[in-house]
Motif scaffolding. Structure first.
Motif, mmCIF file in Angstrom:
data_model
loop_
_atom_site.group_PDB
_atom_site.id
_atom_site.type_symbol
_atom_site.label_atom_id
_atom_site.label_comp_id
_atom_site.label_asym_id
_atom_site.label_seq_id
_atom_site.Cartn_x
_atom_site.Cartn_y
_atom_site.Cartn_z
ATOM 1 N N GLN A 68 12.116 -30.957 -5.568
ATOM 2 C CA GLN A 68 10.950 -30.553 -4.771
ATOM 3 C C GLN A 68 9.845 -30.009 -5.673
ATOM 4 N N PHE A 69 10.234 -29.197 -6.643
ATOM 5 C CA PHE A 69 9.287 -28.642 -7.590
ATOM 6 C C PHE A 69 8.586 -29.769 -8.357
ATOM 7 N N GLU A 70 9.374 -30.699 -8.882
ATOM 8 C CA GLU A 70 8.809 -31.816 -9.646
ATOM 9 C C GLU A 70 7.901 -32.670 -8.767
ATOM 10 N N GLN A 71 8.234 -32.848 -7.499
ATOM 11 C CA GLN A 71 7.398 -33.612 -6.572
ATOM 12 C C GLN A 71 6.054 -32.907 -6.360
ATOM 13 N N ARG A 72 6.094 -31.609 -6.159
ATOM 14 C CA ARG A 72 4.833 -30.853 -5.988
ATOM 15 C C ARG A 72 3.975 -30.951 -7.248
ATOM 16 N N TRP A 73 4.627 -30.862 -8.425
ATOM 17 C CA TRP A 73 3.883 -30.951 -9.686
ATOM 18 C C TRP A 73 3.259 -32.343 -9.840
ATOM 19 N N TRP A 74 4.018 -33.383 -9.522
ATOM 20 C CA TRP A 74 3.528 -34.755 -9.610
ATOM 21 C C TRP A 74 2.323 -34.945 -8.687
ATOM 22 N N LEU A 121 -9.526 -25.095 -16.852
ATOM 23 C CA LEU A 121 -10.127 -25.335 -15.538
ATOM 24 C C LEU A 121 -10.028 -24.093 -14.650
ATOM 25 N N ILE A 122 -8.853 -23.499 -14.608
ATOM 26 C CA ILE A 122 -8.660 -22.297 -13.782
ATOM 27 C C ILE A 122 -9.524 -21.156 -14.300
ATOM 28 N N LYS A 150 -4.771 -14.435 -14.255
ATOM 29 C CA LYS A 150 -4.944 -14.717 -12.834
ATOM 30 C C LYS A 150 -3.669 -15.316 -12.253
ATOM 31 N N LEU A 151 -3.103 -16.299 -12.963
ATOM 32 C CA LEU A 151 -1.883 -16.947 -12.469
ATOM 33 C C LEU A 151 -0.747 -15.948 -12.321
ATOM 34 N N PHE A 152 -0.544 -15.115 -13.338
ATOM 35 C CA PHE A 152 0.554 -14.162 -13.279
ATOM 36 C C PHE A 152 0.248 -12.967 -12.377
ATOM 37 N N SER A 153 -1.005 -12.833 -11.965
ATOM 38 C CA SER A 153 -1.314 -11.810 -10.961
ATOM 39 C C SER A 153 -0.759 -12.223 -9.597
ATOM 40 N N LEU A 154 -0.538 -13.519 -9.404
ATOM 41 C CA LEU A 154 0.006 -14.009 -8.131
ATOM 42 C C LEU A 154 1.409 -13.475 -7.864
ATOM 43 N N LEU A 156 0.832 -24.299 -9.348
ATOM 44 C CA LEU A 156 1.012 -24.877 -8.016
ATOM 45 C C LEU A 156 0.604 -23.878 -6.942
ATOM 46 N N GLU A 157 1.035 -22.631 -7.100
ATOM 47 C CA GLU A 157 0.672 -21.592 -6.132
ATOM 48 C C GLU A 157 -0.841 -21.374 -6.119
ATOM 49 N N TYR A 158 -1.456 -21.340 -7.286
ATOM 50 C CA TYR A 158 -2.902 -21.134 -7.400
ATOM 51 C C TYR A 158 -3.658 -22.220 -6.643
ATOM 52 N N PHE A 159 -3.301 -23.485 -6.892
ATOM 53 C CA PHE A 159 -4.023 -24.574 -6.240
ATOM 54 C C PHE A 159 -3.683 -24.663 -4.758
ATOM 55 N N ASP A 160 -2.458 -24.277 -4.354
ATOM 56 C CA ASP A 160 -2.139 -24.194 -2.936
ATOM 57 C C ASP A 160 -3.028 -23.160 -2.246
ATOM 58 N N LEU A 161 -3.191 -22.003 -2.876
ATOM 59 C CA LEU A 161 -4.054 -20.952 -2.307
ATOM 60 C C LEU A 161 -5.502 -21.412 -2.267
#
Length: 120
Positions: free
Chosen positions: A10-16, A38-39, A66-70, A110-115
């Protein structure tokens, strides 16, 4: 590691899926450093540059914070007069080998772009 209910597949699918979105958006598949840049540019909010090599390194640092603040490792402390965010370490990021570090970074991306999708 970060989401015990998510399988590796599932993780690899989300990354793809994220990589395909980035390829469609920019015309090529970015690497982790390009995504960090980019971020960082998005978090700075001042447009696409041009940036010096040092500024690009700072942007990648902003992105990492920013990412690790999540997940509560960093928090935004202040934004300076030039609009650059500054973070402070709240708790140490757990030690991990290179493969685990890459997976943590990908998960946070993944979490960043989902948000971002949810907000925007």
């Amino acid at each position: 590691m970060l989401n015990p209910e998510e399988t590796e597949a599932q993780f690899e699918q989300r990354w793809w899926e994220l990589m395909n979105q980035m390829r469609e958006r920019f015309g090529k598949k970015p690497d982790l450093n390009a995504l960090l840049l980019l971020i960082g540019v998005q978090e700075l909010g001042q447009g696409a540059g041009p940036f010096t090599k040092e500024q690009k390194q700072d942007l990648m640092h902003i992105a990492t914070c920013k990412l690790f603040s999540l997940s509560g490792y960093y928090e935004l402390e202040t934004v300076d007069a030039d609009g650059w965010p500054h973070y402070r370490l709240v708790r140490p990021v757990p030690f991990a080998n290179l493969k685990e570090q890459e997976r943590m970074l990908k998960w946070h991306m993944l979490e960043y772009f989902d948000l971002e999708d949810a907000e925007g």
